[in-house]
Design a protein around this motif. Sequence first.
Motif, PDB file in Angstrom:
ATOM      1  N   ILE A 120     -15.073 -62.685 107.301  1.00 59.03           N
ATOM      2  CA  ILE A 120     -15.798 -61.436 107.004  1.00 59.03           C
ATOM      3  C   ILE A 120     -17.086 -61.378 107.826  1.00 59.03           C
ATOM      4  N   ALA A 121     -17.796 -62.518 107.871  1.00 54.59           N
ATOM      5  CA  ALA A 121     -19.044 -62.567 108.639  1.00 54.59           C
ATOM      6  C   ALA A 121     -18.774 -62.208 110.094  1.00 54.59           C
ATOM      7  N   LYS A 122     -17.687 -62.741 110.643  1.00 55.34           N
ATOM      8  CA  LYS A 122     -17.346 -62.460 112.047  1.00 55.34           C
ATOM      9  C   LYS A 122     -17.019 -60.970 112.235  1.00 55.34           C
ATOM     10  N   GLU A 123     -16.288 -60.394 111.267  1.00 52.40           N
ATOM     11  CA  GLU A 123     -15.941 -58.977 111.367  1.00 52.40           C
ATOM     12  C   GLU A 123     -17.205 -58.112 111.344  1.00 52.40           C
ATOM     13  N   ILE A 124     -18.169 -58.476 110.499  1.00 53.37           N
ATOM     14  CA  ILE A 124     -19.418 -57.714 110.430  1.00 53.37           C
ATOM     15  C   ILE A 124     -20.149 -57.798 111.771  1.00 53.37           C
ATOM     16  N   GLU A 125     -20.169 -59.012 112.341  1.00 49.24           N
ATOM     17  CA  GLU A 125     -20.876 -59.188 113.621  1.00 49.24           C
ATOM     18  C   GLU A 125     -20.208 -58.421 114.756  1.00 49.24           C
ATOM     19  N   ILE A 135     -16.456 -52.626 103.699  1.00 55.56           N
ATOM     20  CA  ILE A 135     -16.260 -52.768 102.251  1.00 55.56           C
ATOM     21  C   ILE A 135     -15.355 -53.965 101.963  1.00 55.56           C
ATOM     22  N   SER A 136     -15.738 -54.744 100.974  1.00 59.57           N
ATOM     23  CA  SER A 136     -14.968 -55.915 100.559  1.00 59.57           C
ATOM     24  C   SER A 136     -13.585 -55.520 100.037  1.00 59.57           C
ATOM     25  N   THR A 137     -12.579 -56.360 100.307  1.00 59.17           N
ATOM     26  CA  THR A 137     -11.235 -56.102  99.769  1.00 59.17           C
ATOM     27  C   THR A 137     -10.899 -57.097  98.656  1.00 59.17           C
ATOM     28  N   TYR A 138     -11.923 -57.705  98.071  1.00 61.00           N
ATOM     29  CA  TYR A 138     -11.650 -58.760  97.079  1.00 61.00           C
ATOM     30  C   TYR A 138     -11.125 -58.214  95.756  1.00 61.00           C
ATOM     31  N   CYS A 139     -11.688 -57.095  95.289  1.00 58.84           N
ATOM     32  CA  CYS A 139     -11.254 -56.555  93.997  1.00 58.84           C
ATOM     33  C   CYS A 139     -10.112 -55.552  94.224  1.00 58.84           C
ATOM     34  N   VAL A 160      -9.490 -58.348 105.784  1.00 58.43           N
ATOM     35  CA  VAL A 160      -9.364 -59.772 105.523  1.00 58.43           C
ATOM     36  C   VAL A 160      -8.593 -59.916 104.214  1.00 58.43           C
ATOM     37  N   ASP A 161      -7.596 -60.776 104.223  1.00 54.14           N
ATOM     38  CA  ASP A 161      -6.735 -60.939 103.055  1.00 54.14           C
ATOM     39  C   ASP A 161      -7.506 -61.553 101.878  1.00 54.14           C
ATOM     40  N   SER A 162      -6.938 -61.376 100.687  1.00 53.84           N
ATOM     41  CA  SER A 162      -7.540 -62.002  99.511  1.00 53.84           C
ATOM     42  C   SER A 162      -7.551 -63.513  99.704  1.00 53.84           C
ATOM     43  N   PRO A 163      -8.686 -64.172  99.446  1.00 46.87           N
ATOM     44  CA  PRO A 163      -8.732 -65.633  99.633  1.00 46.87           C
ATOM     45  C   PRO A 163      -7.714 -66.365  98.754  1.00 46.87           C
ATOM     46  N   LEU A 164      -7.283 -65.728  97.668  1.00 47.41           N
ATOM     47  CA  LEU A 164      -6.285 -66.377  96.809  1.00 47.41           C
ATOM     48  C   LEU A 164      -4.941 -66.457  97.533  1.00 47.41           C
ATOM     49  N   GLU A 336      -9.503 -69.567 113.636  1.00 49.25           N
ATOM     50  CA  GLU A 336      -8.828 -69.306 114.907  1.00 49.25           C
ATOM     51  C   GLU A 336      -7.338 -69.028 114.708  1.00 49.25           C
ATOM     52  N   SER A 337      -6.756 -69.617 113.698  1.00 49.66           N
ATOM     53  CA  SER A 337      -5.313 -69.430 113.467  1.00 49.66           C
ATOM     54  C   SER A 337      -5.000 -68.037 112.892  1.00 49.66           C
ATOM     55  N   GLU A 338      -6.037 -67.308 112.498  1.00 51.12           N
ATOM     56  CA  GLU A 338      -5.903 -65.945 111.948  1.00 51.12           C
ATOM     57  C   GLU A 338      -5.040 -65.876 110.695  1.00 51.12           C
ATOM     58  N   ILE A 339      -5.030 -66.952 109.932  1.00 53.29           N
ATOM     59  CA  ILE A 339      -4.240 -67.002 108.707  1.00 53.29           C
ATOM     60  C   ILE A 339      -4.811 -66.040 107.641  1.00 53.29           C
ATOM     61  N   TRP A 340      -6.060 -65.652 107.829  1.00 52.30           N
ATOM     62  CA  TRP A 340      -6.784 -64.831 106.866  1.00 52.30           C
ATOM     63  C   TRP A 340      -6.579 -63.348 107.071  1.00 52.30           C
ATOM     64  N   LYS A 341      -5.869 -62.981 108.152  1.00 52.58           N
ATOM     65  CA  LYS A 341      -5.816 -61.574 108.531  1.00 52.58           C
ATOM     66  C   LYS A 341      -4.809 -60.782 107.699  1.00 52.58           C
TER      67      LYS A 341
END
Lengths: 435, 143
Positions: A120-125, A135-139, A160-164, A336-341
């Motif tokens: 998320i920090a990288k996306e903001i930057e 806007i956060s996608t957590y909820c 960014v995908d839900s961290p869960l 780097e693996s973009e697993i979070w996308k």
Amino acid sequence: MTTGIKVQLSACRGCARCIKVCPTEAMRVLDGKVMIIPELCVDCGECIRKCEDRAILINEDNWRLLASQDSTLIAADPAFYVQTRGYSCPEVFSSRLKEAGLEDITPWTSLAFDVTAYAIAKEIEKRGPEGLPLISTYCPSVIRLIQINYPELVGRFVLVDSPLETAVSLWREDTGRGDDVTLIAPCPAKVALVRSPEGRPKSSMKYAVSIQNVVRDLLAGGVEVDQPVEPCGGDLRYLLWSLRGGESKHVSAFCNRPIRTISVAGLRNTMDLLRELELGRLEGVDYIECRACDLGCIGGVGNLESRFLTHLRLDHIDVEWTMTDQESEAVNRWYESEIWKLSAPLKARQRLPLDQDLGQAMVRLREMNQIYAELPHIDCGSCGRPSCKALAEDVVRGNGEATDCIFKLRERIYELAREVAELSSRSPHAFNRKR
Amino acid sequence: MTEVYVEEYVVKGDSFLEVGEASTKLKGTLKMLGIPSDVTRRASVVVYEAEMNVMIHAGGGVIKASISSDSLVIEAVDHGPGIADIDLAMQEGYSTASDRIRELGFGAGMGLPNIKRNSDELDIETALGEGTTLRATLRFERG
């Protein structure tokens, strides 16, 4: 579409309390039973809170059945770890869970939240001032609320995908295991995350159960989870995500520049904030974190412990915001693996207009205004709709009658009675004429 | 199709609690009619800023929204003091709002520039001492 909430019709006595608290006016009481309009439901659980007959429930899987297996794999929402006094250390807690036949993937969960915050920090930057705030996608409830009520804002979601979800993906990559994972969720929205996820075709988890069911079961099963545990030295950053503002702090810790974030909790605040954002009045803000529940996820309707006590506990844990070299290395590698996308963008889910043809829609809107003008405007709910506006809309959409309004019905009865009286006064005359 | 749908909103002077009502109502109307969401977003901004202007500077007025097959026209009419220098008023950051208004967090001089940015056509008629009529047109397909 709703998959986080279910109605037990036999228990519903049609009291219509729930329809008044629904923030999206997604509920109706028809023929004495409640029904949910799936396209409008955001799974926030306000109706569950309000229902006194336990007729509205979290649509969760059968925990007894899941727990009765030899070994059950669980991924738990951070709110899970603060539900009793013994939960201040997820690692210690994990070993207790093992005794109960539950395997928790907590080290990966913790890592996933770090990777998410970093992403998320990288996306903001990456974004210029025009593209901010994100806007956060957590909820998941907030995602749905924006898709339905603020479609203009869907482009602002941080993809960014839900961290869960990421936690389970990381665990699978690392261990190569393919077992089914059960999410322990604090609210119906996170149950819906597993049932019908946004931005990915399928969830990485298979089942979802509420925190309260699991914790009750553990306590009843005599598993020692309620004994105070010494706070452990492990990384507890991610536990703060269950509290309003925790996500923002975590993201800020990974940003190269100071960022300006706004965190709100509760649907009322969320809607006010989104409206201001929609009007373009939030200049200079970098990131927005909204939670549907009061205080954050610890306020979710699927929790067991008081949200005030869990707030207290979270306030007193020691959190280390600086990462060790080893941690940074792991986070970087997974970033780097973009697993979070998120694999697909989040789309708006607009309400159906009154008619596909604009001219016809105008005709029906006028009709709707006419009906509304004749209603009493007290939003009493007796017609089974949350407001007189909603009744007027239902009538033009063909889903009701104006006489569903108890006052309109009385007027009609009065008119009828007058006609009957008038008719009856004429009868002797008719009688005479017949003769 | 010559069908036109008109809605009117009365804006009272000094009614900070009610400001934003017209834009919320219009947003609901546009959604019911199935107007593209980009237009809805821009219309909310235009009406909100117009509401603020009418309330702060003119002591109230009327906002009218007319929807036709290809466009939405928003008209804000007031009988306030009028705008002395339109070019100046269109500059970002220029404001004649009082200190009290600024203390409330409004009057930042972004109103008219914001309206201009979000409409396809903007026309302002104003006369000192008589009032102002602002007419913003938003086309459904931006050409």
